[in-house]
Design a protein around this motif. Structure first.
Motif, PDB file in Angstrom:
ATOM      1  N   HIS A  36       0.806  -1.221   0.000  1.00 27.58           N
ATOM      2  CA  HIS A  36       0.000   0.000   0.000  1.00 27.58           C
ATOM      3  C   HIS A  36       0.841   1.274   0.000  1.00 27.58           C
ATOM      4  CE1 HIS A  36       0.989   0.699   4.244  1.00 27.58           C
ATOM      5  NE2 HIS A  36       0.489   1.910   4.064  1.00 27.58           N
ATOM      6  N   SER A  37       2.067   1.193   0.469  1.00 28.45           N
ATOM      7  CA  SER A  37       2.855   2.376   0.799  1.00 28.45           C
ATOM      8  C   SER A  37       3.262   3.191  -0.425  1.00 28.45           C
ATOM      9  CB  SER A  37       4.114   1.944   1.558  1.00 28.45           C
ATOM     10  OG  SER A  37       5.008   3.018   1.706  1.00 28.45           O
ATOM     11  N   PHE A  38       3.106   4.508  -0.339  1.00 28.81           N
ATOM     12  CA  PHE A  38       3.610   5.403  -1.382  1.00 28.81           C
ATOM     13  C   PHE A  38       5.131   5.387  -1.391  1.00 28.81           C
ATOM     14  CE2 PHE A  38       5.125   9.459  -2.985  1.00 28.81           C
ATOM     15  CZ  PHE A  38       4.370   9.627  -4.143  1.00 28.81           C
ATOM     16  N   SER A  39       5.743   5.372  -0.213  1.00 25.91           N
ATOM     17  CA  SER A  39       7.202   5.409  -0.113  1.00 25.91           C
ATOM     18  C   SER A  39       7.850   4.203  -0.773  1.00 25.91           C
ATOM     19  CB  SER A  39       7.628   5.478   1.360  1.00 25.91           C
ATOM     20  OG  SER A  39       7.100   6.619   1.988  1.00 25.91           O
ATOM     21  N   ARG A  40       7.169   3.051  -0.716  1.00 22.66           N
ATOM     22  CA  ARG A  40       7.720   1.836  -1.317  1.00 22.66           C
ATOM     23  C   ARG A  40       7.667   1.889  -2.833  1.00 22.66           C
ATOM     24  NH1 ARG A  40       6.009  -3.492  -2.552  1.00 22.66           N
ATOM     25  NH2 ARG A  40       7.667  -5.007  -2.213  1.00 22.66           N
ATOM     26  N   GLY A  41       6.696   2.606  -3.387  1.00 22.89           N
ATOM     27  CA  GLY A  41       6.621   2.795  -4.830  1.00 22.89           C
ATOM     28  C   GLY A  41       6.193   1.573  -5.607  1.00 22.89           C
ATOM     29  N   ALA A  42       5.386   0.695  -5.003  1.00 23.87           N
ATOM     30  CA  ALA A  42       4.998  -0.554  -5.647  1.00 23.87           C
ATOM     31  C   ALA A  42       3.579  -0.484  -6.196  1.00 23.87           C
ATOM     32  CB  ALA A  42       5.097  -1.710  -4.661  1.00 23.87           C
ATOM     33  N   VAL A  43       3.342  -1.218  -7.274  1.00 24.37           N
ATOM     34  CA  VAL A  43       1.983  -1.449  -7.753  1.00 24.37           C
ATOM     35  C   VAL A  43       1.470  -2.689  -7.034  1.00 24.37           C
ATOM     36  CG1 VAL A  43       0.553  -2.037  -9.743  1.00 24.37           C
ATOM     37  CG2 VAL A  43       2.461  -0.434  -9.999  1.00 24.37           C
ATOM     38  N   PRO A  44       0.338  -2.617  -6.358  1.00 29.89           N
ATOM     39  CA  PRO A  44      -0.142  -3.758  -5.573  1.00 29.89           C
ATOM     40  C   PRO A  44      -0.296  -5.027  -6.408  1.00 29.89           C
ATOM     41  CG  PRO A  44      -1.346  -1.790  -4.984  1.00 29.89           C
ATOM     42  CD  PRO A  44      -0.517  -1.433  -6.181  1.00 29.89           C
ATOM     43  N   ALA A  45       0.003  -6.146  -5.761  1.00 32.60           N
ATOM     44  CA  ALA A  45      -0.031  -7.427  -6.449  1.00 32.60           C
ATOM     45  C   ALA A  45      -1.400  -8.086  -6.401  1.00 32.60           C
ATOM     46  CB  ALA A  45       1.011  -8.370  -5.831  1.00 32.60           C
ATOM     47  N   THR A  46      -2.316  -7.567  -5.563  1.00 32.41           N
ATOM     48  CA  THR A  46      -3.621  -8.196  -5.372  1.00 32.41           C
ATOM     49  C   THR A  46      -4.730  -7.141  -5.387  1.00 32.41           C
ATOM     50  OG1 THR A  46      -3.572  -7.964  -2.958  1.00 32.41           O
ATOM     51  CG2 THR A  46      -2.559  -9.958  -3.906  1.00 32.41           C
ATOM     52  N   PRO A  47      -5.983  -7.554  -5.649  1.00 29.93           N
ATOM     53  CA  PRO A  47      -7.103  -6.596  -5.559  1.00 29.93           C
ATOM     54  C   PRO A  47      -7.238  -5.971  -4.176  1.00 29.93           C
ATOM     55  CG  PRO A  47      -7.775  -8.560  -6.772  1.00 29.93           C
ATOM     56  CD  PRO A  47      -6.408  -8.859  -6.200  1.00 29.93           C
ATOM     57  N   LEU A  48      -6.995  -6.755  -3.123  1.00 31.80           N
ATOM     58  CA  LEU A  48      -7.059  -6.192  -1.782  1.00 31.80           C
ATOM     59  C   LEU A  48      -5.983  -5.133  -1.590  1.00 31.80           C
ATOM     60  CD1 LEU A  48      -8.299  -6.145   1.037  1.00 31.80           C
ATOM     61  CD2 LEU A  48      -6.757  -8.027   1.674  1.00 31.80           C
ATOM     62  N   GLY A  49      -4.801  -5.390  -2.101  1.00 29.08           N
ATOM     63  CA  GLY A  49      -3.724  -4.411  -2.010  1.00 29.08           C
ATOM     64  C   GLY A  49      -4.056  -3.137  -2.757  1.00 29.08           C
ATOM     65  N   ALA A  50      -4.664  -3.265  -3.941  1.00 32.21           N
ATOM     66  CA  ALA A  50      -5.054  -2.090  -4.716  1.00 32.21           C
ATOM     67  C   ALA A  50      -6.089  -1.272  -3.966  1.00 32.21           C
ATOM     68  CB  ALA A  50      -5.592  -2.521  -6.077  1.00 32.21           C
ATOM     69  N   ALA A  51      -7.053  -1.948  -3.345  1.00 34.43           N
ATOM     70  CA  ALA A  51      -8.092  -1.249  -2.586  1.00 34.43           C
ATOM     71  C   ALA A  51      -7.512  -0.550  -1.370  1.00 34.43           C
ATOM     72  CB  ALA A  51      -9.173  -2.238  -2.164  1.00 34.43           C
ATOM     73  N   LEU A  52      -6.605  -1.221  -0.652  1.00 34.14           N
ATOM     74  CA  LEU A  52      -5.994  -0.609   0.523  1.00 34.14           C
ATOM     75  C   LEU A  52      -5.148   0.592   0.124  1.00 34.14           C
ATOM     76  CD1 LEU A  52      -5.349  -0.601   3.561  1.00 34.14           C
ATOM     77  CD2 LEU A  52      -3.452  -2.177   3.053  1.00 34.14           C
ATOM     78  N   GLN A  53      -4.390   0.461  -0.948  1.00 35.50           N
ATOM     79  CA  GLN A  53      -3.570   1.587  -1.401  1.00 35.50           C
ATOM     80  C   GLN A  53      -4.448   2.777  -1.778  1.00 35.50           C
ATOM     81  OE1 GLN A  53      -1.368   1.961  -5.394  1.00 35.50           O
ATOM     82  NE2 GLN A  53       0.253   1.284  -4.004  1.00 35.50           N
ATOM     83  N   ASP A  54      -5.529   2.532  -2.522  1.00 32.76           N
ATOM     84  CA  ASP A  54      -6.437   3.614  -2.885  1.00 32.76           C
ATOM     85  C   ASP A  54      -7.061   4.249  -1.651  1.00 32.76           C
ATOM     86  OD1 ASP A  54      -5.901   3.096  -5.537  1.00 32.76           O
ATOM     87  OD2 ASP A  54      -7.987   2.751  -6.120  1.00 32.76           O
ATOM     88  N   ALA A  55      -7.509   3.429  -0.722  1.00 35.59           N
ATOM     89  CA  ALA A  55      -8.155   3.955   0.487  1.00 35.59           C
ATOM     90  C   ALA A  55      -7.198   4.810   1.302  1.00 35.59           C
ATOM     91  CB  ALA A  55      -8.690   2.803   1.331  1.00 35.59           C
ATOM     92  N   ASP A  56      -5.966   4.359   1.443  1.00 34.79           N
ATOM     93  CA  ASP A  56      -4.974   5.115   2.199  1.00 34.79           C
ATOM     94  C   ASP A  56      -4.652   6.430   1.505  1.00 34.79           C
ATOM     95  OD1 ASP A  56      -3.053   5.319   4.395  1.00 34.79           O
ATOM     96  OD2 ASP A  56      -1.521   5.037   2.867  1.00 34.79           O
ATOM     97  N   ARG A  57      -4.540   6.412   0.183  1.00 38.50           N
ATOM     98  CA  ARG A  57      -4.210   7.629  -0.561  1.00 38.50           C
ATOM     99  C   ARG A  57      -5.377   8.613  -0.571  1.00 38.50           C
ATOM    100  NH1 ARG A  57      -0.098   5.544  -5.421  1.00 38.50           N
ATOM    101  NH2 ARG A  57       1.346   4.575  -3.933  1.00 38.50           N
TER     102      ARG A  57
END
Length: 230
Positions: free
Chosen positions: A118-139
């Motif tokens: 999820h982290s912006f600092s890590r600079g990763a594209v999430p590997a899973t739908p849950l990860g994508a949702a968590l990243q969007d929610a956090d941002r």
């Protein structure tokens, strides 16, 4: 566990914790280990939980809420040398602890992947739908009126000036958000909407980004230097 998103969209944190018997244990662990600050507090975790659910309605609600509650369990300051590793450290802790709280190893792994990515600092594209949702929610929580308040809180805590009076909109210089709080809009916040992965998250990000442009326009009027909105 399948629960309609409409039934969880505005639940209080206490109500969210009743949706699965494992969640109170998750929350107790987070409260014991997380170091909160003005921008990463109980309210932030609650909002991220609600939006993770909205952005991933197909995911089991217990995994969405668990990922949101644990995503900042390792919360390092913005200026910490290991800031970029915070989500990886959090994911390792989640992977180890969740099986003790009643989650299967596969469920713990899925939540840990979302927390890691999820982290912006890590600079990763999430590997899973849950990860994508968590990243969007956090941002999303970094945008809109909440985003303005959170960036101001962090800037004040770190002792940064509000803006550069000689060039508040970074027109003749590179943005420096280590020195000026407003510069963080240009180094990160106004660019975030292009990174969203889910349809609900993208739509809300665009709406909240417009709110931030409106804020900067008003700021420009008050300081006598018009904001050159793109």
């Amino acid at each position: 566990m399948s629960i309609p998103v409409a039934e969880t969209a505005s639940l209080s944190l206490d109500k969210l914790l009743t949706l699965d018997p494992r969640l109170p244990g998750v929350w107790a662990w987070v409260q014991q280990h997380m170091t909160p600050d003005a921008a990463h507090d109980e309210g932030h975790l609650h909002r991220v939980a609600l939006w993770t659910r909205r952005c991933a309605p197909q995911e089991p609600v217990v995994l969405a809420v668990a990922a949101a509650l644990t995503h900042d369990v390792v919360n390092l300051p913005k200026n910490h040398p290991q800031r970029a590793q915070a989500s990886t450290l959090a994911a390792q802790a989640v992977q180890q602890v969740l099986p003790d709280l009643g989650f299967t190893p596969a469920q713990a792994h899925e939540v840990a992947l979302a927390v890691r990515d999820h982290s912006f600092s890590r600079g990763a594209v999430p590997a899973t739908p849950l990860g994508a949702a968590l990243q969007d929610a956090d941002r999303l929580d970094a945008l809109g009126a909440l985003g303005v308040m959170r960036v101001a809180a962090v800037g004040g805590h770190l002792g940064r000036a509000i803006f550069d009076a000689a060039d508040p909109w970074c027109q003749q210089r590179e943005p420096d958000d280590q020195a000026f709080t407003v510069d963080h809009f240009f180094t990160k916040l106004l660019r975030l909407s292009a990174s969203f992965q889910t349809v609900p998250g993208r739509a809300e990000a665009q709406r909240r980004t417009a709110v931030m442009h409106a804020f900067l326009t008003q700021l420009g009027e008050e300081i006598g230097v018009p904001y050159p909105e793109p």
